[in-house]
Write a protein that holds these residues in place. Structure first.
Motif, PDB file in Angstrom:
ATOM      1  N   TYR A 234      44.032   6.945  30.015  1.00 17.25           N
ATOM      2  CA  TYR A 234      44.564   5.851  30.837  1.00 17.25           C
ATOM      3  C   TYR A 234      44.622   6.249  32.311  1.00 17.25           C
ATOM      4  O   TYR A 234      44.294   5.453  33.191  1.00 17.25           O
ATOM      5  CB  TYR A 234      45.954   5.453  30.338  1.00 17.25           C
ATOM      6  N   LEU A 235      45.020   7.486  32.562  1.00 18.66           N
ATOM      7  CA  LEU A 235      45.131   7.965  33.935  1.00 18.66           C
ATOM      8  C   LEU A 235      43.765   7.973  34.624  1.00 18.66           C
ATOM      9  O   LEU A 235      43.641   7.535  35.785  1.00 18.66           O
ATOM     10  CB  LEU A 235      45.738   9.366  33.951  1.00 18.66           C
ATOM     11  N   GLN A 237      41.211   6.130  33.924  1.00 22.46           N
ATOM     12  CA  GLN A 237      40.827   4.741  34.160  1.00 22.46           C
ATOM     13  C   GLN A 237      41.582   4.159  35.340  1.00 22.46           C
ATOM     14  O   GLN A 237      41.019   3.445  36.177  1.00 22.46           O
ATOM     15  CB  GLN A 237      41.076   3.914  32.898  1.00 22.46           C
ATOM     16  N   LEU A 238      42.868   4.487  35.423  1.00 20.13           N
ATOM     17  CA  LEU A 238      43.698   3.987  36.518  1.00 20.13           C
ATOM     18  C   LEU A 238      43.202   4.493  37.868  1.00 20.13           C
ATOM     19  O   LEU A 238      43.222   3.764  38.866  1.00 20.13           O
ATOM     20  CB  LEU A 238      45.151   4.428  36.295  1.00 20.13           C
ATOM     21  N   LEU A 239      42.728   5.735  37.886  1.00 20.64           N
ATOM     22  CA  LEU A 239      42.218   6.335  39.117  1.00 20.64           C
ATOM     23  C   LEU A 239      40.766   5.942  39.408  1.00 20.64           C
ATOM     24  O   LEU A 239      40.241   6.255  40.480  1.00 20.64           O
ATOM     25  CB  LEU A 239      42.327   7.862  39.042  1.00 20.64           C
ATOM     26  N   HIS A 242      36.954   7.484  35.408  1.00 18.44           N
ATOM     27  CA  HIS A 242      36.670   7.716  33.993  1.00 18.44           C
ATOM     28  C   HIS A 242      35.175   7.844  33.692  1.00 18.44           C
ATOM     29  O   HIS A 242      34.796   8.440  32.686  1.00 18.44           O
ATOM     30  CB  HIS A 242      37.285   6.604  33.137  1.00 18.44           C
TER      31      HIS A 242
END
Length: 251
Positions: A234-235, A237-239, A242
């Protein structure tokens, strides 16, 4: 009930949870925020391993409430330095608990989900702890010390997150530091699950429980569960990285 004139002593306030707790309490009452690492101008020195310092601080400040956050939380460090781990997490808690009991001061202690052995998918407050490492055993000793205080609250926190780059020494910031260092691979466990615990939400819960005199034992986490792999995925993807970073599933 916490009032404007109430006096609250907070130990270990220089860490990621401590800053969140300080921000919740500091504009509502008089706070003495303490730590051994004076990384903020609003912190005062208190080493919970030193009983004389505890007695002197309580005698001078005369708190109406004590919030005990001070702890060694690095599992590897605790395993390699068990004497220091027990002095801080167990003995320091016992010193503070004894003073709270003697002075009839409501006492809130933040424990950990690490007091359980991980053999169950979920745990409730009724489940029997079975800590498997030095950190968990030392923190559970602290729980036992606090139980002697009639006006006490124990909160078992989940996987802590939310300290930001300055205060977060846990998984999320470790991943971010790897990315900042130019790493193109991230390794994360996928077979161990936990409940994320956002520091700012837990700080609000701490205030609510003390303000309403809701003494007892609580599990303090946010909703849901995740593995380290889920959190890392998730991190990334958030940044928005990915597609550039390879996330390895470690089992």
């Amino acid at each position: 009930m916490i009032k404007k004139e109430s006096r609250v002593l907070i130990t270990g306030c220089g860490g990621m949870l401590g800053e969140a707790v300080y921000n919740v309490f500091s504009d509502k009452c008089t706070v003495l925020a303490t730590d051994i690492d004076l990384n903020e101008e609003w912190l005062s020195k208190l080493d919970v391993r030193e009983r004389e310092e505890i007695v002197r601080t309580i005698d001078d400040f005369k708190p109406d409430y004590i919030i005990h956050l001070a702890a060694l939380t690095d599992l590897e460090y605790c395993e390699l330095n068990p004497v220091d781990a027990y002095k801080t997490n167990a003995e320091g808690t016992l010193f503070l608990a004894n003073e709270a009991l003697k002075n009839n001061i409501p006492f809130l202690y933040v424990s950990t989900a690490g007091i359980f052995d991980g053999k169950q998918d979920t745990y409730t407050e009724e489940d029997v702890p079975n800590p498997l490492n030095v950190y968990g055993r030392a923190k559970y000793f602290g729980e036992l010390a606090v139980r002697n205080i009639p006006k006490s609250i124990v909160i078992r926190a989940g996987w802590m997150m939310g300290g930001g780059p300055k205060k977060d020494k846990k998984f999320i910031n470790k991943v971010i530091k790897q990315l900042a260092a130019g790493n193109h691979e991230v390794f994360a466990l996928s077979d161990i699950y936990g409940a994320p615990c956002y520091t700012h939400d837990l700080a609000k819960s701490i205030y609510y429980l003390l303000d309403t005199d809701a003494y007892g034992l609580y599990h303090g986490t946010c909703a849901g569960s995740a593995s380290r792999y889920d959190v890392a995925q998730y991190l990334l993807q958030l940044l928005g990285v990915h597609k550039k970073i390879t996330l390895h599933d470690v089992k």
